[in-house]
Motif scaffolding. Structure first.
Motif, PDB file in Angstrom:
ATOM      1  N   LEU A 116       0.837  -1.214   0.000  1.00  0.00           N
ATOM      2  CA  LEU A 116       0.000   0.000   0.000  1.00  0.00           C
ATOM      3  C   LEU A 116       0.868   1.259   0.000  1.00  0.00           C
ATOM      4  O   LEU A 116       0.556   2.240  -0.681  1.00  0.00           O
ATOM      5  N   ILE A 117       1.975   1.231   0.756  1.00  0.00           N
ATOM      6  CA  ILE A 117       2.898   2.378   0.757  1.00  0.00           C
ATOM      7  C   ILE A 117       3.483   2.572  -0.648  1.00  0.00           C
ATOM      8  O   ILE A 117       3.502   3.685  -1.185  1.00  0.00           O
ATOM      9  N   LEU A 118       3.935   1.473  -1.260  1.00  0.00           N
ATOM     10  CA  LEU A 118       4.521   1.575  -2.603  1.00  0.00           C
ATOM     11  C   LEU A 118       3.493   2.089  -3.614  1.00  0.00           C
ATOM     12  O   LEU A 118       3.806   2.914  -4.477  1.00  0.00           O
ATOM     13  N   ILE A 119       2.245   1.598  -3.510  1.00  0.00           N
ATOM     14  CA  ILE A 119       1.192   2.075  -4.410  1.00  0.00           C
ATOM     15  C   ILE A 119       0.994   3.586  -4.237  1.00  0.00           C
ATOM     16  O   ILE A 119       0.954   4.341  -5.218  1.00  0.00           O
ATOM     17  N   SER A 120       0.925   4.064  -2.986  1.00  0.00           N
ATOM     18  CA  SER A 120       0.727   5.494  -2.722  1.00  0.00           C
ATOM     19  C   SER A 120       1.870   6.316  -3.312  1.00  0.00           C
ATOM     20  O   SER A 120       1.642   7.347  -3.960  1.00  0.00           O
ATOM     21  N   LEU A 121       3.110   5.874  -3.090  1.00  0.00           N
ATOM     22  CA  LEU A 121       4.260   6.620  -3.592  1.00  0.00           C
ATOM     23  C   LEU A 121       4.235   6.684  -5.117  1.00  0.00           C
ATOM     24  O   LEU A 121       4.523   7.733  -5.705  1.00  0.00           O
TER      25      LEU A 121
END
Lengths: 148, 148, 148
Positions: A116-121
């Motif tokens: 989820l962090i990677l998707i947001s970034l």
């Protein structure tokens, strides 16, 4: 291009080696619990190890996409660090699941949060790049100018 | 490189989110129909949803390959539009299959046709690039010159 | 970038077509052995063909990663040749497995060796590139200078 993506390539290669490692564990479990190909059922221990691998395969292309989109459009080093965290979470997930169905949960949660962090970034990086290309407006540069 | 592929990256990211969405649906169906991990059988409803996800996973790397080869060697915008059509067809396929085995067919057909178009476009783009590189002959340029 | 990766793109596209071909074989086997979706069991012949495809899917993202990392960081032509060898080994594996469970072994071994070679080559290429970027030292160039 090579220098801008060498860390992403290194993490991808490591992840490929991890996929090979999981496949090897399933092969070993086939022998140990005598599950003859093409069957994939018959022993709960084998089934857990097999499902752990299958789930890791399901998430693997998704992981590669967000690793590379984050790395190319946001920041290579940050993407690579989260990529390594994801690989560790998958290791924990795999061996947790091999022990018991419940054992998969903590590794899975860490992995999901990392994705989820990677998707947001990457949403941030790609949005900025699209606005820059099609509307001639670089938000990231404007924000950093505010502080200079 | 970033600007030449930002739309491909955006479509890829969207497709990754779709894969995560499908995985979540399977997780929800596990709870609803009480299919305890690592089992993947026992309820026809769950089995349809699970197979719908599995099939989407099977075609996912294939889709990414043709999206990017078409985008990089033929045209980024056209590749992205067909990429979006494919994601819609997969959405239709998934929910159609969840309703009934027959319900998967129309979405699947649209998806297959879209993939075949993307394959054809990238065959064209790659062939032109190989001929250009190894035989010093750019067919696409020659054809466009005929009309000028 | 396009010219540096056109052969990798061509091999990737061929591999995508091969994945589509395997999926088609499973569809045909469903009809022939009357295995109604979403079921994936019931006929040993179908189960072997299905497992052959599933295994090819499992290894597919791994293959793409090592093909591209070898091609971009070591040598495009060498990566593409080993890529083609891998596709041939998968063809042999698939049809061997369709005939009998034992028939899968020889194709699988050739494929595994090919993947290990590609992994080794990309480890070399990536390591050299990382040392060059972060430690300002290009080993490959130094070695080639020794012989000049």
């Amino acid at each position: 291009m090579a220098e801008d993506s060498v860390l992403l390539a290194a993490v991808s290669l490591l992840s490929a080696a991890q996929q090979a490692y999981f496949a090897k564990q399933v092969g070993n479990a086939r022998m140990k619990y005598k599950v003859i190909p093409p069957s994939v059922t018959g022993s709960p221990e084998f089934e857990r190890i097999f499902r752990a691998q299958q789930n890791s395969i399901e998430f693997y292309p998704l992981f590669l996409v967000v690793l590379w989109t984050t790395g190319l459009f946001f920041n290579q080093e940050i993407a690579s660090i989260f990529g390594l965290v994801y690989l560790l979470s998958r290791y924990k997930y795999f061996h947790g699941y091999a022990d018991s169905a419940k054992g998969r949960l903590s590794g899975f949660k860490i992995g999901t949060v990392t994705l989820l962090i990677l998707i947001s970034l990457s949403v941030g990086g790609i949005t900025n790049c699209i606005i820059d290309k099609y509307f001639d407006l670089n938000i990231a540069k404007k924000i950093s100018k505010l502080f200079l």
